[in-house]
Structure formats: C-alpha cells, structure tokens
Design a protein around this motif. Structure first.
Motif, PDB file in Angstrom:
ATOM      1  N   ALA A 115       0.833  -1.207   0.000  1.00  0.00           N
ATOM      2  CA  ALA A 115       0.000   0.000   0.000  1.00  0.00           C
ATOM      3  C   ALA A 115       0.867   1.257   0.000  1.00  0.00           C
ATOM      4  O   ALA A 115       0.599   2.219  -0.729  1.00  0.00           O
ATOM      5  N   ALA A 116       1.926   1.252   0.795  1.00  0.00           N
ATOM      6  CA  ALA A 116       2.834   2.398   0.829  1.00  0.00           C
ATOM      7  C   ALA A 116       3.564   2.543  -0.499  1.00  0.00           C
ATOM      8  O   ALA A 116       3.746   3.657  -1.001  1.00  0.00           O
ATOM      9  N   GLU A 117       3.984   1.432  -1.084  1.00  0.00           N
ATOM     10  CA  GLU A 117       4.663   1.467  -2.380  1.00  0.00           C
ATOM     11  C   GLU A 117       3.780   2.130  -3.435  1.00  0.00           C
ATOM     12  O   GLU A 117       4.237   2.996  -4.191  1.00  0.00           O
ATOM     13  N   ALA A 118       2.503   1.749  -3.471  1.00  0.00           N
ATOM     14  CA  ALA A 118       1.580   2.343  -4.441  1.00  0.00           C
ATOM     15  C   ALA A 118       1.402   3.832  -4.195  1.00  0.00           C
ATOM     16  O   ALA A 118       1.379   4.637  -5.135  1.00  0.00           O
ATOM     17  N   ALA A 119       1.313   4.225  -2.928  1.00  0.00           N
ATOM     18  CA  ALA A 119       1.136   5.638  -2.592  1.00  0.00           C
ATOM     19  C   ALA A 119       2.365   6.454  -2.978  1.00  0.00           C
ATOM     20  O   ALA A 119       2.246   7.572  -3.499  1.00  0.00           O
ATOM     21  N   ILE A 120       3.556   5.917  -2.747  1.00  0.00           N
ATOM     22  CA  ILE A 120       4.785   6.636  -3.097  1.00  0.00           C
ATOM     23  C   ILE A 120       4.909   6.764  -4.609  1.00  0.00           C
ATOM     24  O   ILE A 120       5.251   7.836  -5.125  1.00  0.00           O
ATOM     25  N   CYS A 121       4.626   5.680  -5.332  1.00  0.00           N
ATOM     26  CA  CYS A 121       4.689   5.736  -6.805  1.00  0.00           C
ATOM     27  C   CYS A 121       3.745   6.793  -7.353  1.00  0.00           C
ATOM     28  O   CYS A 121       4.090   7.520  -8.282  1.00  0.00           O
ATOM     29  N   GLN A 122       2.573   6.890  -6.762  1.00  0.00           N
ATOM     30  CA  GLN A 122       1.615   7.911  -7.191  1.00  0.00           C
ATOM     31  C   GLN A 122       2.140   9.310  -6.866  1.00  0.00           C
ATOM     32  O   GLN A 122       2.016  10.235  -7.670  1.00  0.00           O
ATOM     33  N   ASP A 130      17.332   4.128   5.852  1.00  0.00           N
ATOM     34  CA  ASP A 130      16.185   3.259   6.110  1.00  0.00           C
ATOM     35  C   ASP A 130      15.198   3.263   4.944  1.00  0.00           C
ATOM     36  O   ASP A 130      14.317   2.400   4.880  1.00  0.00           O
ATOM     37  N   TYR A 131      15.358   4.217   4.038  1.00  0.00           N
ATOM     38  CA  TYR A 131      14.434   4.371   2.904  1.00  0.00           C
ATOM     39  C   TYR A 131      15.163   4.286   1.568  1.00  0.00           C
ATOM     40  O   TYR A 131      14.653   4.761   0.554  1.00  0.00           O
ATOM     41  N   HIS A 132      16.318   3.618   1.560  1.00  0.00           N
ATOM     42  CA  HIS A 132      17.099   3.570   0.317  1.00  0.00           C
ATOM     43  C   HIS A 132      16.358   2.834  -0.788  1.00  0.00           C
ATOM     44  O   HIS A 132      16.649   3.019  -1.965  1.00  0.00           O
ATOM     45  N   TYR A 133      15.382   2.023  -0.442  1.00  0.00           N
ATOM     46  CA  TYR A 133      14.574   1.339  -1.461  1.00  0.00           C
ATOM     47  C   TYR A 133      13.845   2.320  -2.373  1.00  0.00           C
ATOM     48  O   TYR A 133      13.400   1.952  -3.469  1.00  0.00           O
ATOM     49  N   LEU A 134      13.739   3.585  -1.969  1.00  0.00           N
ATOM     50  CA  LEU A 134      13.102   4.586  -2.828  1.00  0.00           C
ATOM     51  C   LEU A 134      13.850   4.731  -4.151  1.00  0.00           C
ATOM     52  O   LEU A 134      13.259   5.118  -5.165  1.00  0.00           O
ATOM     53  N   SER A 135      15.145   4.410  -4.148  1.00  0.00           N
ATOM     54  CA  SER A 135      15.916   4.437  -5.393  1.00  0.00           C
ATOM     55  C   SER A 135      15.287   3.528  -6.448  1.00  0.00           C
ATOM     56  O   SER A 135      15.264   3.861  -7.630  1.00  0.00           O
ATOM     57  N   GLU A 136      14.825   2.376  -6.001  1.00  0.00           N
ATOM     58  CA  GLU A 136      14.222   1.423  -6.934  1.00  0.00           C
ATOM     59  C   GLU A 136      12.945   2.007  -7.549  1.00  0.00           C
ATOM     60  O   GLU A 136      12.677   1.824  -8.743  1.00  0.00           O
ATOM     61  N   LEU A 137      12.186   2.734  -6.765  1.00  0.00           N
ATOM     62  CA  LEU A 137      10.957   3.339  -7.282  1.00  0.00           C
ATOM     63  C   LEU A 137      11.276   4.448  -8.287  1.00  0.00           C
ATOM     64  O   LEU A 137      10.587   4.586  -9.302  1.00  0.00           O
TER      65      LEU A 137
END
Length: 197
Positions: free
Chosen positions: A35-42, A59-66
């Motif tokens: 749910a958070a992934e979808a919200a961030i992508c939007q 702690d949020y380095h996965y944002l690079s992938e998005l």
C-alpha cells in the motif's frame, strides 16, 4: 522526500527544492509494504527523474528502486554505499526493503543495463567516514573528496538519467547537533557538485 524527521532535525533544506511530505505514510521504515509502495509511486509520478532526489535516511534507500522505475531508456545503476543492498528480504522477494532493493531492481527492471552509457547514480552517505557523515548504519572509510573524485571518474563520457542521495540520523535515533552539522556540510557539498553538473 520527507519520510521521517531527518531533514527537519538537521534544519536542512536545499533552496528551490520541491518537498514531498510522506511522514504520515505507514509501512515505510526499512521495508515498504504494497500500500505504501503504491502511494509513493503515485506521489512521484509527476516528478522528473532527471534531478537530484534527497530521499531521507538509509532506512528508505529502497526509494531508489521506485525512482529507477521511471527510466524510459536503458541505464546503468551506479551505487555508492557501505552496504550492497542486494540481499533477498526475509519476508518475501516482492517486498521492497532498504537491504534488498538492488536485488529487486535487477530482477524486475529490464531497463537497468550494466552496458548502458546512461547512468543512474545512487549515493548513501554511509559510504563516508564519520568525519564526513553521521548515519544510523555502519559506515565506510571514504572521504568526501574521494567520493567526489569517484563521481567525476564514473561520470566521464556519460549522461545522467538521475541521482538520489540518502543517509543520516534523526534526533530520535540519537543524532546530535554535531552530527547534523557534519551532514549539512556534506549535503551542501554534494548539492553544489550536482548543481555544477
């Protein structure tokens, strides 16, 4: 990208930057639930990839992938980090995590290509020694001048698709005024470097 109190604790804000406040979004620290992934992508859908994205702490380095999902042509991922971030997550291969986003990106993003001349650069300042960065993760031994020299070398002859930078420590994680001052100096130096680029 405000995912925690990091930038407000540091009292750091790059002039002219867009601010995306996602601090109230649940399911984001270290792991990102669907749910958070979808919200961030939007939230990032209308923002340009070709920019410097300040993405909060490691702690949020996965944002690079998005962000890398926004590539429109093949690009090589260049990672500066004290950790490989390529471990499979303990709770399933499809769950994004700060320690597994590289493996996830390699598996799911066909536009990431090690042979491409286009670069997407991701920097976690935990690659630097404590003289240049203070983070909540184990740190490397690089100096800031060494990092800037490596950036010069890797960029030579290549175009940038985009850049993201993460890392730091919050007040609630034990960050001090000295820690914040060290991080501000490094952030400002990286900001000036990429503004010139």
């Amino acid at each position: 990208m405000h995912m925690s109190s990091l930038f407000s604790d540091e009292e750091w804000s790059p002039e002219g930057a867009d601010h995306l406040d996602l601090t109230r979004l649940e399911g984001t620290r270290c792991y990102c639930d669907p749910a958070a992934e979808a919200a961030i992508c939007q939230a990032i859908a209308g923002l340009p990839l070709r920019a410097v994205h300040w993405i909060d702490s490691g702690d949020y380095h996965y944002l690079s992938e998005l962000w890398a999902r926004k590539l429109s042509s093949p690009a090589r991922l260049v990672l500066f980090d004290n950790h490989p971030d390529d471990q499979e997550p303990a709770f399933g291969a499809d769950l994004l995590s700060c320690g597994g986003w590289v493996a996830h990106a390699r598996r799911t993003n066909p536009l990431l290509d090690d042979a491409s001349g286009l670069l997407y650069i991701s920097i976690d300042i935990d690659c630097l020694s404590r003289d240049y960065a203070r983070t909540d993760w184990s740190q490397g031994e690089s100096t800031l001048p060494q990092l800037l020299q490596q950036l010069d070398e890797v960029r030579r002859g290549h175009e940038l698709a985009g850049v993201d930078i993460c890392g730091g420590i919050t007040l609630s994680q034990g960050g001090t005024a000295e820690d914040f001052a060290v991080n501000r100096r490094t952030r400002n130096a990286l900001l000036e470097y990429f503004r010139e680029v």
